[in-house]
Design an enzyme around this catalytic site. Structure first.
Site, short mmCIF file in Angstrom:
data_model
loop_
_atom_site.label_atom_id
_atom_site.label_comp_id
_atom_site.label_asym_id
_atom_site.label_seq_id
_atom_site.Cartn_x
_atom_site.Cartn_y
_atom_site.Cartn_z
N TYR A 136 36.09 32.58 47.20
CA TYR A 136 34.65 32.29 47.21
C TYR A 136 34.17 31.52 48.44
O TYR A 136 32.99 31.25 48.56
CB TYR A 136 34.29 31.48 45.95
N LYS A 187 48.73 35.41 40.40
CA LYS A 187 49.24 36.75 40.71
C LYS A 187 50.30 36.58 41.79
O LYS A 187 50.28 37.23 42.84
CB LYS A 187 48.06 37.63 41.16
N ASP A 220 47.05 39.56 34.98
CA ASP A 220 46.87 40.82 34.24
C ASP A 220 47.45 40.69 32.83
O ASP A 220 46.84 41.12 31.85
CB ASP A 220 47.47 42.02 35.01
N ASP A 244 36.61 33.35 36.95
CA ASP A 244 35.32 34.01 36.73
C ASP A 244 35.49 35.19 35.78
O ASP A 244 34.76 35.34 34.79
CB ASP A 244 34.76 34.48 38.08
N ASP A 248 34.42 35.78 31.41
CA ASP A 248 33.56 36.81 30.80
C ASP A 248 34.31 37.42 29.62
O ASP A 248 33.73 37.70 28.56
CB ASP A 248 33.17 37.91 31.81
C1 IPM Z 1 29.50 32.73 37.35
C2 IPM Z 1 28.89 33.79 38.21
C3 IPM Z 1 28.96 33.44 39.69
C4 IPM Z 1 30.42 33.28 40.06
C5 IPM Z 1 28.25 34.45 40.63
C6 IPM Z 1 26.79 34.58 40.28
C7 IPM Z 1 28.42 34.11 42.07
O1 IPM Z 1 29.46 35.03 37.95
O2 IPM Z 1 29.08 31.57 37.44
O3 IPM Z 1 30.39 33.04 36.54
O4 IPM Z 1 31.11 34.29 40.33
O5 IPM Z 1 30.90 32.15 40.07
MN MN Z 2 30.80 35.04 36.25
#
Ligand code: IPM
Ligand code: MN
Ligand code: NAD
Length: 359
Positions: A136, A187, A220, A244, A248
């Site tokens: 990042y 990884k 993975d 990240d 999710d």
């Molecule tokens: C998160 C988001 C951000 C990230 C994006 C919007 C840059 O996906 O906060 O999870 O990847 O950190």
């Molecule tokens: Mn995210």
């Protein structure tokens, strides 16, 4: 006095932040938490109007004058390169050195559990996502851009200091919160330099925490294990990008993106003040601006509302934070669900039910 800067941002960020602020204000009144809330208009509209992403010096002002920042979400289809988001979200994480992205994953009800043969009780872990380096950092570039010979790079930057501090933060959390197990995911089988550093640091740091059971998984395999057996996890520590992605997945285990909260913090002493005993933090739901449902009044505000609870807890108002968590649990138990959870409640109705549960 808790001084809170609020950036609602874009899309549903605006809608869920409005709901979350009402809950914050009501909680402040109920629990006698004096609030100084400053609403800022940074986001896509402002950027498209006058070119401002974040005014110069604003992050320094936050450091001096603000105790916590609440962010709804940033992201707008009219700004595909996310220019404004880099200055608002990533720059705040980097410049305030908020190296811990703390993302709790807890399923609040069997009705929300997406896994066959599992229950809500099986889904209760926290992710420590490294938040200031990795892929990042924005190091890289293009060569021969736009030609068939184009080269594009993004460096994955991992420092000894950066890896060690997030790994130590994960272990310290486990000890303080009675969590038995810490799992590190990388990884290192493919990324022999950067992730070998993670391996070596993890092996070294875990010696300081003999009471904690440790485990290593390749990322993975972790993705697979989180679906197969989420009950095996208490604390997961990993790098920026893997964190990240895996959070999710974690949001889906909770029932959906509309439920996942997060805190970006730096627990070091340098940023502490009496009004912010744990340092300045940036608090945001895990989800984005959801352009597909923005403007329809159906976004789930519970992620943002639970993020308010995380923020209050971090500011030292634990009773107020617990009260919000209790109110959210009440609303979930009553089956008041927005469409993402299979219901038909609106953002406003969900907010009102949380406010009612707060009393
Ligand atoms: C998160 C988001 C951000 C990230 C994006 C919007 C840059 O996906 O906060 O999870 O990847 O950190
Ligand atoms: Mn995210
Ligand atoms: P997203 O999280 O915005 O949406 C993914 C899916 O989840 C969509 O179907 C959306 O409708 C649903 N969803 C998300 N939050 C919800 C909620 N509160 N209630 C109900 N449904 C919800 O991810 P995306 O679509 O990949 O990204 C959209 C934009 O947001 C992009 O510009 C992205 O870069 C940005 N983004 C910003 C942040 C942030 O500001 N922290 C986080 C993630 C993505």
């Amino acid at each position: 006095m808790a001084r809170i800067a609020v950036i609602a941002g874009d899309g549903i960020g605006v809608e869920v932040t409005a709901a979350a602020l009402e809950v914050l204000r009501a909680t402040g009144v109920k629990h006698g938490v004096p609030l100084d809330i400053e609403e800022l208009d940074y986001g896509a509209e402002r950027y498209l109007r006058d070119g401002t992403t974040m005014p110069a010096g604003e992050i320094d002002r936050f450091r001096r004058e603000i105790d916590a920042i609440f962010l709804g979400a940033v992201g707008d289809p009219r700004i595909p390169d996310m220019r404004h988001a880099r200055d608002i979200l990533l720059a705040t994480r980097f410049e305030l050195d908020l190296y811990v992205n703390f993302r709790p994953v807890r399923c609040l009800s069997d009705a929300l559990c997406p896994l066959k043969r599992k229950t809500a009780a099986d889904i209760d872990f926290v992710v420590f996502r490294e938040n200031t380096e990795g892929a990042y950092v924005g190091m890289g570039g293009n060569f021969k851009k736009g030609t068939p010979d184009e080269v594009a790079t993004n460096e994955d930057v991992n420092t000894r200091k950066g890896v060690e501090r997030i790994v130590r933060a994960a272990f310290a959390y486990a000890v303080e919160h009675g969590r038995r197990r810490v799992c590190m995911a990388d990884k290192s089988n493919a990324l022999r330099f950067a992730h070998d550093l993670w391996q070596r640091v993890f092996t070294e740091v875990k010696k300081d925490y003999p009471q904690i059971e440790t485990r290593h998984l390749f990322i993975d395999a972790l993705a697979m294990e989180l679906i197969r057996g989420p009950e095996a996890f208490d604390v997961i520590v990993t790098n920026n990008m893997f964190g990240d992605i895996i959070t999710d997945l974690g949001a889906a285990l909770q029932g959906g993106m509309g439920l996942a909260a997060s805190a970006n913090i730096n627990p070091s002493e340098a940023l502490r003040r009496p009004s912010r005993p744990n340092g300045i933090g940036l608090f945001e739901p895990v989800h984005g601006s959801a352009p597909d449902i923005a403007g329809k009044g159906v976004a789930n505000p519970l992620a943002a509302i639970q993020t308010v609870a995380l923020m209050l807890e971090n500011l030292g108002y634990e009773g107020a934070a617990k009260d919000i968590a209790r109110a959210v649990q009440t609303v979930v138990n009553a089956g008041v669900f927005t469409p993402d959870l299979g219901g038909s409640a609106t953002t406003a109705k969900t907010r009102d039910r949380v406010l009612a549960a707060l009393g």
